[in-house]
Design a protein around this motif. Structure first.
Motif, PDB file in Angstrom:
ATOM      1  N   GLN A   1       5.142  -7.450 -10.810  1.00 18.00           N
ATOM      2  CA  GLN A   1       4.699  -7.874  -9.672  1.00 18.00           C
ATOM      3  C   GLN A   1       6.013  -7.706  -8.745  1.00 18.00           C
ATOM      4  O   GLN A   1       6.092  -8.174  -7.407  1.00 18.00           O
ATOM      5  N   GLN A   2       6.850  -6.833  -9.124  1.00 17.84           N
ATOM      6  CA  GLN A   2       8.169  -6.571  -8.509  1.00 17.84           C
ATOM      7  C   GLN A   2       7.712  -5.594  -7.223  1.00 17.84           C
ATOM      8  O   GLN A   2       6.743  -4.530  -7.326  1.00 17.84           O
ATOM      9  N   VAL A   3       8.131  -5.849  -6.089  1.00 15.34           N
ATOM     10  CA  VAL A   3       7.949  -4.888  -4.904  1.00 15.34           C
ATOM     11  C   VAL A   3       8.679  -3.571  -4.948  1.00 15.34           C
ATOM     12  O   VAL A   3       9.848  -3.785  -5.123  1.00 15.34           O
ATOM     13  N   LEU A   4       8.032  -2.390  -5.097  1.00 17.62           N
ATOM     14  CA  LEU A   4       8.887  -1.330  -5.426  1.00 17.62           C
ATOM     15  C   LEU A   4       9.237  -0.521  -4.230  1.00 17.62           C
ATOM     16  O   LEU A   4      10.420   0.140  -4.173  1.00 17.62           O
ATOM     17  N   MET A   5       8.180  -0.156  -3.190  1.00 15.65           N
ATOM     18  CA  MET A   5       8.609   0.526  -2.120  1.00 15.65           C
ATOM     19  C   MET A   5       7.540   0.186  -0.828  1.00 15.65           C
ATOM     20  O   MET A   5       6.502  -0.455  -1.089  1.00 15.65           O
ATOM     21  N   LEU A   6       8.201   0.718   0.178  1.00 17.11           N
ATOM     22  CA  LEU A   6       7.058   0.751   1.521  1.00 17.11           C
ATOM     23  C   LEU A   6       6.918   2.120   1.724  1.00 17.11           C
ATOM     24  O   LEU A   6       7.837   2.917   1.900  1.00 17.11           O
ATOM     25  N   GLY A   7       5.676   2.473   2.321  1.00 11.56           N
ATOM     26  CA  GLY A   7       5.582   3.882   2.611  1.00 11.56           C
ATOM     27  C   GLY A   7       4.194   3.891   3.588  1.00 11.56           C
ATOM     28  O   GLY A   7       3.766   2.795   4.026  1.00 11.56           O
ATOM     29  N   TYR A   8       3.980   4.891   4.001  1.00 15.13           N
ATOM     30  CA  TYR A   8       2.953   4.967   5.049  1.00 15.13           C
ATOM     31  C   TYR A   8       1.829   6.132   4.552  1.00 15.13           C
ATOM     32  O   TYR A   8       2.026   6.901   4.068  1.00 15.13           O
TER      33      TYR A   8
ATOM     34  N   GLY B   1      -2.441   6.685  13.744  1.00 10.87           N
ATOM     35  CA  GLY B   1      -3.119   6.861  12.661  1.00 10.87           C
ATOM     36  C   GLY B   1      -2.527   6.554  11.220  1.00 10.87           C
ATOM     37  O   GLY B   1      -2.908   7.004  10.113  1.00 10.87           O
ATOM     38  N   LEU B   2      -1.363   5.863  11.499  1.00 10.11           N
ATOM     39  CA  LEU B   2      -0.738   5.448  10.027  1.00 10.11           C
ATOM     40  C   LEU B   2      -0.693   3.923   9.833  1.00 10.11           C
ATOM     41  O   LEU B   2      -0.901   3.219  10.561  1.00 10.11           O
ATOM     42  N   ILE B   3      -0.893   3.763   8.655  1.00  9.07           N
ATOM     43  CA  ILE B   3      -0.895   2.234   8.148  1.00  9.07           C
ATOM     44  C   ILE B   3       0.367   2.068   7.018  1.00  9.07           C
ATOM     45  O   ILE B   3       0.577   2.824   6.202  1.00  9.07           O
ATOM     46  N   PRO B   4       0.979   0.909   7.135  1.00 15.74           N
ATOM     47  CA  PRO B   4       2.123   0.388   6.127  1.00 15.74           C
ATOM     48  C   PRO B   4       1.176   0.402   4.735  1.00 15.74           C
ATOM     49  O   PRO B   4       0.195  -0.289   4.861  1.00 15.74           O
ATOM     50  N   VAL B   5       2.091   0.768   3.791  1.00 12.36           N
ATOM     51  CA  VAL B   5       1.625   0.572   2.481  1.00 12.36           C
ATOM     52  C   VAL B   5       2.561   0.045   1.541  1.00 12.36           C
ATOM     53  O   VAL B   5       3.771   0.576   1.371  1.00 12.36           O
ATOM     54  N   ILE B   6       2.288  -1.147   1.017  1.00  9.72           N
ATOM     55  CA  ILE B   6       3.293  -2.017  -0.058  1.00  9.72           C
ATOM     56  C   ILE B   6       2.893  -1.490  -1.438  1.00  9.72           C
ATOM     57  O   ILE B   6       1.964  -1.567  -1.945  1.00  9.72           O
ATOM     58  N   ILE B   7       4.073  -1.170  -2.122  1.00  8.71           N
ATOM     59  CA  ILE B   7       3.707  -0.578  -3.350  1.00  8.71           C
ATOM     60  C   ILE B   7       4.394  -1.704  -4.470  1.00  8.71           C
ATOM     61  O   ILE B   7       5.681  -2.049  -4.378  1.00  8.71           O
ATOM     62  N   GLN B   8       3.610  -2.107  -5.286  1.00 10.57           N
ATOM     63  CA  GLN B   8       3.992  -3.383  -6.299  1.00 10.57           C
ATOM     64  C   GLN B   8       3.717  -2.919  -7.689  1.00 10.57           C
ATOM     65  O   GLN B   8       2.677  -2.246  -8.185  1.00 10.57           O
ATOM     66  N   ASN B   9       4.445  -3.211  -8.583  1.00 13.32           N
ATOM     67  CA  ASN B   9       4.520  -3.012  -9.889  1.00 13.32           C
ATOM     68  C   ASN B   9       3.381  -3.930 -10.455  1.00 13.32           C
ATOM     69  O   ASN B   9       3.663  -5.080 -10.294  1.00 13.32           O
ATOM     70  N   ASN B  10       2.388  -3.418 -11.136  1.00 16.87           N
ATOM     71  CA  ASN B  10       1.381  -4.290 -11.527  1.00 16.87           C
ATOM     72  C   ASN B  10       1.648  -5.421 -12.558  1.00 16.87           C
ATOM     73  O   ASN B  10       0.999  -6.249 -12.497  1.00 16.87           O
ATOM     74  N   GLU B  11       2.457  -4.945 -13.391  1.00 21.60           N
ATOM     75  CA  GLU B  11       2.722  -5.762 -14.580  1.00 21.60           C
ATOM     76  C   GLU B  11       3.837  -6.739 -14.065  1.00 21.60           C
ATOM     77  O   GLU B  11       3.847  -7.822 -14.605  1.00 21.60           O
TER      78      GLU B  11
ATOM     79  N   ASP C   1      -6.484  -7.900   8.547  1.00 17.56           N
ATOM     80  CA  ASP C   1      -6.467  -7.124   9.998  1.00 17.56           C
ATOM     81  C   ASP C   1      -7.028  -5.627   9.450  1.00 17.56           C
ATOM     82  O   ASP C   1      -7.199  -4.796  10.229  1.00 17.56           O
ATOM     83  N   GLN C   2      -7.100  -5.417   8.268  1.00 13.94           N
ATOM     84  CA  GLN C   2      -7.361  -3.981   7.725  1.00 13.94           C
ATOM     85  C   GLN C   2      -6.532  -2.922   8.285  1.00 13.94           C
ATOM     86  O   GLN C   2      -6.988  -1.763   8.422  1.00 13.94           O
ATOM     87  N   ASP C   3      -5.272  -3.134   8.501  1.00 12.11           N
ATOM     88  CA  ASP C   3      -4.221  -2.121   9.019  1.00 12.11           C
ATOM     89  C   ASP C   3      -3.089  -2.047   8.111  1.00 12.11           C
ATOM     90  O   ASP C   3      -2.023  -1.639   8.468  1.00 12.11           O
ATOM     91  N   ALA C   4      -3.177  -2.673   6.868  1.00 12.11           N
ATOM     92  CA  ALA C   4      -2.331  -2.434   5.818  1.00 12.11           C
ATOM     93  C   ALA C   4      -2.669  -2.730   4.869  1.00 12.11           C
ATOM     94  O   ALA C   4      -3.670  -2.952   4.213  1.00 12.11           O
ATOM     95  N   LEU C   5      -1.995  -2.080   3.531  1.00 13.64           N
ATOM     96  CA  LEU C   5      -2.586  -1.925   2.122  1.00 13.64           C
ATOM     97  C   LEU C   5      -1.615  -2.580   1.150  1.00 13.64           C
ATOM     98  O   LEU C   5      -0.310  -2.298   1.557  1.00 13.64           O
ATOM     99  N   LEU C   6      -1.667  -3.136   0.166  1.00 10.22           N
ATOM    100  CA  LEU C   6      -0.986  -3.438  -1.023  1.00 10.22           C
ATOM    101  C   LEU C   6      -1.552  -2.520  -2.216  1.00 10.22           C
ATOM    102  O   LEU C   6      -2.848  -2.697  -2.390  1.00 10.22           O
ATOM    103  N   ILE C   7      -0.866  -1.779  -2.719  1.00 12.39           N
ATOM    104  CA  ILE C   7      -1.434  -0.928  -3.950  1.00 12.39           C
ATOM    105  C   ILE C   7      -0.457  -1.378  -5.183  1.00 12.39           C
ATOM    106  O   ILE C   7       0.758  -1.225  -4.966  1.00 12.39           O
ATOM    107  N   GLN C   8      -1.193  -1.819  -6.329  1.00 13.59           N
ATOM    108  CA  GLN C   8      -0.441  -2.254  -7.378  1.00 13.59           C
ATOM    109  C   GLN C   8      -0.548  -0.945  -8.262  1.00 13.59           C
ATOM    110  O   GLN C   8      -1.555  -0.252  -8.302  1.00 13.59           O
ATOM    111  N   VAL C   9       0.709  -0.657  -8.899  1.00 14.85           N
ATOM    112  CA  VAL C   9       0.566   0.530  -9.640  1.00 14.85           C
ATOM    113  C   VAL C   9       1.567   0.374 -11.190  1.00 14.85           C
ATOM    114  O   VAL C   9       1.831  -0.771 -11.377  1.00 14.85           O
ATOM    115  N   ILE C  10       1.185   1.310 -11.939  1.00 15.27           N
ATOM    116  CA  ILE C  10       2.268   1.592 -13.236  1.00 15.27           C
ATOM    117  C   ILE C  10       2.905   2.685 -12.683  1.00 15.27           C
ATOM    118  O   ILE C  10       2.534   3.651 -12.741  1.00 15.27           O
ATOM    119  N   PRO C  11       4.448   2.392 -12.818  1.00 15.87           N
ATOM    120  CA  PRO C  11       5.123   3.350 -12.054  1.00 15.87           C
ATOM    121  C   PRO C  11       5.655   4.257 -13.573  1.00 15.87           C
ATOM    122  O   PRO C  11       5.692   3.593 -14.578  1.00 15.87           O
TER     123      PRO C  11
END
Length: 196
Positions: A22-29, A10-20, A75-85
């Motif tokens: 484009q640096q990858v910030l972290m990986l979470g679930y 029931g968990l999916i990996p989520v990559i967090i990226q700085n929107n401005e 595959d709809q089993d991972a997400l990329l979320i772009q953020v403003i930290p």
């Protein structure tokens, strides 16, 4: 979105990226509830595997991750979320949990240079000089550069057209700065329009 939570308990990996930058910030679930909370509140919430509960990034540090966009993979089993930290992302105080330097785009870098020249004016700075003349002069300059670009568009001289396009973009960035806006604000508006 139709995210597949059936894999990995029931968990999916989520990559967090700085929107401005484009640096990858972290990986979470995330589990389904964490994704729903993230979408509702526009702040990233994970499922903490160690605490076995929902965990909003920044709930203790105040370093929240404001959501700009959420994209699923093929595959709809991972997400990329772009953020403003809002501050450092990693618990050890660094911008990213990965040992990488941010890759800032040239236009973001140019925005920073313009902002610095306005904040720290010098007599040699064209940007500072134009800014000190006020909003009317800056807006007029953008108008003039737009007209010059239109004129060059009607001719066949690619070099002159590129030069005028650069002039227009440069003066537009100065005007945005005078209005306390960034290219990211304009990107957000265009993204909002794309959804219509």
């Amino acid at each position: 979105m139709n995210v597949d939570f059936s894999k990995n308990n029931g968990l999916i990996p989520v990559i967090i990226q700085n929107n401005e930058t484009q640096q990858v910030l972290m990986l979470g679930y995330m589990n389904e509830e964490a994704l729903q909370k993230t979408q509702t509140e526009n702040v990233v919430t994970f499922f903490s595997r160690s605490k076995n509960r929902l965990w909003t990034k920044g709930e203790t540090s105040g370093n929240f991750l404001k959501v700009v966009s959420i994209k699923e993979d093929g595959d709809q089993d991972a997400l990329l979320i772009q953020v403003i930290p809002n501050g450092p992302t990693c618990h050890n105080g660094t911008t990213s949990c990965f040992a990488t330097e941010p890759q800032i785009s040239f236009l973001n870098e140019l925005e920073n240079v313009i902002e610095n020249r306005i904040a720290n004016p010098s007599s040699e700075s064209y940007v500072a000089s134009l800014y000190q003349k006020g909003i009317n002069k800056m807006a007029q300059k953008v108008g003039e550069e737009a007209v010059e670009l239109v004129i060059e568009a009607k001719d066949d001289n690619q070099d002159l057209f590129i030069g005028e396009a650069a002039d227009l973009l440069f003066h537009y960035l100065i005007l945005l700065q005078a209005k306390n806006l960034k290219l990211n604000d304009i990107e957000q508006e265009l993204m909002r329009r794309m959804k219509k």
